[in-house]
Design a protein around this motif. Structure first.
Motif, mmCIF file in Angstrom:
data_model
loop_
_atom_site.group_PDB
_atom_site.id
_atom_site.type_symbol
_atom_site.label_atom_id
_atom_site.label_comp_id
_atom_site.label_asym_id
_atom_site.label_seq_id
_atom_site.Cartn_x
_atom_site.Cartn_y
_atom_site.Cartn_z
ATOM 1 N N ALA A 1 -0.004 4.570 -3.238
ATOM 2 C CA ALA A 1 1.223 3.858 -2.879
ATOM 3 C C ALA A 1 1.243 2.486 -3.556
ATOM 4 O O ALA A 1 2.263 2.076 -4.119
ATOM 5 C CB ALA A 1 1.337 3.717 -1.369
ATOM 6 N N LEU A 2 0.100 1.795 -3.508
ATOM 7 C CA LEU A 2 0.022 0.479 -4.140
ATOM 8 C C LEU A 2 0.290 0.570 -5.635
ATOM 9 O O LEU A 2 1.111 -0.161 -6.181
ATOM 10 C CB LEU A 2 -1.354 -0.152 -3.911
ATOM 11 N N ARG A 3 -0.422 1.457 -6.304
ATOM 12 C CA ARG A 3 -0.373 1.532 -7.763
ATOM 13 C C ARG A 3 0.902 2.216 -8.281
ATOM 14 O O ARG A 3 1.570 1.683 -9.159
ATOM 15 C CB ARG A 3 -1.598 2.280 -8.292
ATOM 16 N N ASP A 4 1.209 3.393 -7.732
ATOM 17 C CA ASP A 4 2.279 4.212 -8.310
ATOM 18 C C ASP A 4 3.668 3.908 -7.770
ATOM 19 O O ASP A 4 4.650 4.075 -8.482
ATOM 20 C CB ASP A 4 1.978 5.698 -8.099
ATOM 21 N N ILE A 5 3.751 3.477 -6.530
ATOM 22 C CA ILE A 5 5.064 3.212 -5.938
ATOM 23 C C ILE A 5 5.418 1.728 -6.031
ATOM 24 O O ILE A 5 6.510 1.368 -6.457
ATOM 25 C CB ILE A 5 5.131 3.695 -4.475
ATOM 26 N N LEU A 6 4.472 0.869 -5.642
ATOM 27 C CA LEU A 6 4.757 -0.555 -5.569
ATOM 28 C C LEU A 6 4.410 -1.331 -6.828
ATOM 29 O O LEU A 6 4.768 -2.491 -6.967
ATOM 30 C CB LEU A 6 4.039 -1.166 -4.365
ATOM 31 N N GLY A 7 3.681 -0.710 -7.744
ATOM 32 C CA GLY A 7 3.334 -1.376 -9.000
ATOM 33 C C GLY A 7 2.252 -2.435 -8.864
ATOM 34 O O GLY A 7 2.089 -3.266 -9.752
ATOM 35 N N LEU A 8 1.498 -2.408 -7.758
ATOM 36 C CA LEU A 8 0.389 -3.341 -7.557
ATOM 37 C C LEU A 8 -0.869 -2.681 -8.141
ATOM 38 O O LEU A 8 -1.652 -2.056 -7.436
ATOM 39 C CB LEU A 8 0.215 -3.665 -6.072
ATOM 40 N N THR A 9 -1.043 -2.822 -9.438
ATOM 41 C CA THR A 9 -2.058 -2.051 -10.153
ATOM 42 C C THR A 9 -3.402 -2.751 -10.315
ATOM 43 O O THR A 9 -4.298 -2.198 -10.961
ATOM 44 C CB THR A 9 -1.537 -1.645 -11.545
ATOM 45 N N ASP A 10 -3.576 -3.923 -9.735
ATOM 46 C CA ASP A 10 -4.867 -4.598 -9.866
ATOM 47 C C ASP A 10 -5.947 -3.945 -9.000
ATOM 48 O O ASP A 10 -7.132 -4.083 -9.284
ATOM 49 C CB ASP A 10 -4.743 -6.078 -9.528
ATOM 50 N N THR A 11 -5.565 -3.237 -7.945
ATOM 51 C CA THR A 11 -6.520 -2.452 -7.166
ATOM 52 C C THR A 11 -6.800 -1.204 -7.983
ATOM 53 O O THR A 11 -5.886 -0.467 -8.340
ATOM 54 C CB THR A 11 -5.948 -2.087 -5.779
ATOM 55 N N LYS A 12 -8.065 -0.961 -8.293
ATOM 56 C CA LYS A 12 -8.440 0.091 -9.245
ATOM 57 C C LYS A 12 -8.870 1.381 -8.571
ATOM 58 O O LYS A 12 -9.401 1.385 -7.473
ATOM 59 C CB LYS A 12 -9.581 -0.387 -10.150
ATOM 60 N N TYR A 13 -8.660 2.482 -9.277
ATOM 61 C CA TYR A 13 -9.213 3.785 -8.909
ATOM 62 C C TYR A 13 -10.567 3.897 -9.591
ATOM 63 O O TYR A 13 -10.683 3.691 -10.794
ATOM 64 C CB TYR A 13 -8.300 4.916 -9.390
ATOM 65 N N GLY A 14 -11.597 4.194 -8.814
ATOM 66 C CA GLY A 14 -12.926 4.344 -9.389
ATOM 67 C C GLY A 14 -13.446 5.755 -9.224
ATOM 68 O O GLY A 14 -13.547 6.507 -10.179
ATOM 69 N N CYS A 15 -13.741 6.138 -7.982
ATOM 70 C CA CYS A 15 -14.382 7.430 -7.748
ATOM 71 C C CYS A 15 -13.530 8.380 -6.910
ATOM 72 O O CYS A 15 -13.730 9.586 -6.957
ATOM 73 C CB CYS A 15 -15.726 7.219 -7.067
#
Length: 167
Positions: A43-57
């Motif tokens: 939701a953060l990355r794909d919907i809201l564009g808050l991409t600084d929180t990273k996907y790791g594992c």
């Protein structure tokens, strides 16, 4: 009034069906038309564009996606929108601890930088609870965050520097 976004990031009118989720992120209210089982990371990355929180594992093991939920560090890849409903969510974009950021910079903590959002969020939760953390508290709080570049000594030095500033 909450900003309303669908999973296609299109602003639309709020509705009352079960897929409407209201989140309080970095002091702002957002209403999303999304599955309550969706991890907040997406939701953060794909919907809201808050991409600084990273996907790791994707399994909550690396700490790259660490955010704060009501002040506590959680893994955004494992925490659902439903679990975050009605709670305060803070991301790296909303981190306002300038002393901590300065200590990070002074000790040249980031190397590749990928893990740093999660590292900083874990560190911020630590110093919010323990403004002058001991070495044992630093080791415990940061143990869930992996840095493939091995900047652990610089992370510890930055947190120890922060603790001295608070003294």
């Amino acid at each position: 009034m909450a900003e309303v976004l669908s999973t296609k990031a299109v602003v639309k009118e709020a509705n009352t069906d079960a897929s409407t989720q209201t989140l309080f992120i970095n002091g702002k209210s957002f209403t999303l038309d999304a599955d309550p089982k969706m991890p907040i990371l997406w939701a953060l990355r794909d919907i809201l564009g808050l991409t600084d929180t990273k996907y790791g594992c994707g399994a909550g093991l690396c700490g790259a996606c660490t955010v704060h939920l009501d002040g506590q560090p959680v893994r955004a890849c494992l925490t659902s929108l439903g679990q975050a409903q009605g709670k305060r969510l803070a991301t790296i974009e909303g981190l306002d601890n300038q002393k901590l950021k300065n200590a990070w910079a002074e000790h040249n903590v980031p190397q590749c930088g990928y893990c740093q959002a999660g590292q900083l969020m874990s560190a911020a939760a630590l110093v919010a609870q323990h403004p002058k953390p001991s070495e044992a508290q630093i080791n415990s709080a940061m143990s869930g965050n992996i840095c493939r570049c091995g900047t652990y000594p610089r992370i510890k030095a930055a947190l120890q520097h922060y603790a001295k500033q608070e003294g």
